[in-house]
Design a protein around this motif. Structure first.
Motif, mmCIF file in Angstrom:
data_model
loop_
_atom_site.group_PDB
_atom_site.id
_atom_site.type_symbol
_atom_site.label_atom_id
_atom_site.label_comp_id
_atom_site.label_asym_id
_atom_site.label_seq_id
_atom_site.Cartn_x
_atom_site.Cartn_y
_atom_site.Cartn_z
ATOM 1 N N SER A 98 -4.499 -8.162 -3.009
ATOM 2 C CA SER A 98 -3.810 -6.875 -3.107
ATOM 3 C C SER A 98 -2.337 -7.003 -2.721
ATOM 4 O O SER A 98 -1.859 -8.084 -2.364
ATOM 5 C CB SER A 98 -4.493 -5.860 -2.186
ATOM 6 N N ASP A 99 -1.644 -5.876 -2.735
ATOM 7 C CA ASP A 99 -0.257 -5.829 -2.278
ATOM 8 C C ASP A 99 -0.163 -5.552 -0.783
ATOM 9 O O ASP A 99 0.936 -5.548 -0.222
ATOM 10 C CB ASP A 99 0.516 -4.747 -3.039
ATOM 11 N N GLY A 100 -1.312 -5.299 -0.130
ATOM 12 C CA GLY A 100 -1.313 -5.018 1.300
ATOM 13 C C GLY A 100 -1.651 -3.576 1.597
ATOM 14 O O GLY A 100 -2.164 -2.848 0.733
ATOM 15 N N ARG B 288 1.808 1.695 -0.156
ATOM 16 C CA ARG B 288 0.532 0.991 -0.047
ATOM 17 C C ARG B 288 -0.489 1.899 0.630
ATOM 18 O O ARG B 288 -0.124 2.807 1.358
ATOM 19 C CB ARG B 288 0.730 -0.308 0.739
ATOM 20 N N TRP C 86 -8.767 -7.449 -0.659
ATOM 21 C CA TRP C 86 -7.519 -7.307 0.089
ATOM 22 C C TRP C 86 -6.641 -8.539 -0.071
ATOM 23 O O TRP C 86 -5.409 -8.439 -0.112
ATOM 24 C CB TRP C 86 -7.805 -7.066 1.570
ATOM 25 N N MET D 38 2.080 -10.276 -0.169
ATOM 26 C CA MET D 38 1.544 -8.987 0.237
ATOM 27 C C MET D 38 2.128 -8.599 1.587
ATOM 28 O O MET D 38 2.579 -9.459 2.349
ATOM 29 C CB MET D 38 0.015 -9.058 0.321
ATOM 30 N N ARG D 39 2.104 -7.314 1.854
ATOM 31 C CA ARG D 39 2.720 -6.812 3.083
ATOM 32 C C ARG D 39 1.751 -5.871 3.809
ATOM 33 O O ARG D 39 1.200 -4.952 3.206
ATOM 34 C CB ARG D 39 4.014 -6.092 2.751
ATOM 35 N N GLN E 144 -5.332 -17.332 1.402
ATOM 36 C CA GLN E 144 -4.091 -17.539 0.642
ATOM 37 C C GLN E 144 -3.892 -19.019 0.320
ATOM 38 O O GLN E 144 -4.234 -19.891 1.121
ATOM 39 C CB GLN E 144 -2.893 -17.000 1.421
ATOM 40 N N VAL F 30 1.553 -13.554 3.764
ATOM 41 C CA VAL F 30 1.034 -12.321 4.349
ATOM 42 C C VAL F 30 2.119 -11.819 5.294
ATOM 43 O O VAL F 30 2.262 -12.316 6.411
ATOM 44 C CB VAL F 30 -0.293 -12.557 5.096
#
Length: 252
Positions: free
Chosen positions: A105-107, A82, A102, A1-2, A156, A31
């Motif tokens: 999620s993808d960030g 995002r 979150w 994710m970013r 994570q 992350v």
């Protein structure tokens, strides 16, 4: 994710991203945190990002144009757009359920506000969600952004030394949303106080029941709203409910 962070003070994040157990998540890019200095997208010799509020009043307001220009640069650098998150007192309070969402999620793009706030036109045009840490005001959104990043990072895989650590956290569904129990370590005797006998018994079922009762007692005393939520959801056993009726909530 970013997570792309728009901030006037990117230097605040350097020690945060390099220290503690969660640095594993940032170093490995589990992350992926990218910092964007808002002043790089302001115009003029002074790189001004704020101005006086229309209608008068104290303080300054962050201008919409530099924020939009920075956001456009982020969008150009992202493969997929995002959501844009603003940390604000008017936002939804961050809780464990939101952190779990979150963490899977993808960030997001995180906007760290400053001064009296942000031009409402930018919020209306670009912000998807506002988040608050609680009913108090910070000098800026950086601390709130770090809180979200830290909470997400520790969930994570491979970040914590013990994979089961976060399952025993307060508010975790694995604990039925209750607060965690008290913890003890060596020495057994310290400052006239001793480790509870149940923890020294070696009897696993007795230890787990003691921990459950401590969680119930602590939550009932400090956060009765969590007890009611667990009761309404049917997460409390008959033994739990019987314990909660004891007058002294023993041993706490």
């Amino acid at each position: 994710m970013r997570f792309d962070v728009i901030t006037l003070f990117p230097e605040l994040f350097a020690p945060f991203l390099a220290a503690g157990v969660t640095r594993r998540a940032y170093e490995s890019k589990l992350v992926d945190v990218r910092l964007w200095n808002l002043r790089d997208y302001a115009e003029g010799n002074y790189r001004r990002v704020d101005d006086r509020p229309f209608g008068g009043g104290p303080g300054m307001v962050m201008m919409a144009a530099p924020l939009e220009k920075c956001l456009q640069a982020i969008r150009a650098d992202q493969a997929d757009a995002r959501p844009v998150v603003l940390f604000s007192p008017v936002g939804r309070r961050l809780d464990h359920a939101a952190v779990e969402r979150w963490s899977a999620s993808d960030g997001a793009v995180l906007i760290c506000g400053r001064y009296e706030g942000i031009d409402q036109r930018f919020i209306d045009r670009h912000v998807d969600l506002q988040i608050s840490l609680g009913d108090f005001v910070l000098s800026g959104g950086e601390i709130a952004a770090m809180a979200l990043l830290d909470a997400v990072a520790r969930l994570q895989p491979g970040v914590l030394n013990d994979e089961g650590s976060h399952a025993a956290d307060s508010f975790n569904p694995a604990l039925d949303g209750l607060l965690d129990c008290p913890h003890y370590t060596r020495p057994e005797h310290w400052a006239g106080a001793e480790v509870p006998a149940e923890l020294m018994s070696g009897h696993h079922a007795q230890i787990e029941r003691w921990r459950r009762e401590q969680r119930l007692a602590l939550t009932a005393r400090e956060r009765p709203d969590l007890i009611e939520a667990a009761r309404a959801a049917g997460r409390l056993s008959a033994a739990d409910l019987a314990f909660l009726l004891t007058p002294d909530k023993k041993r706490l």
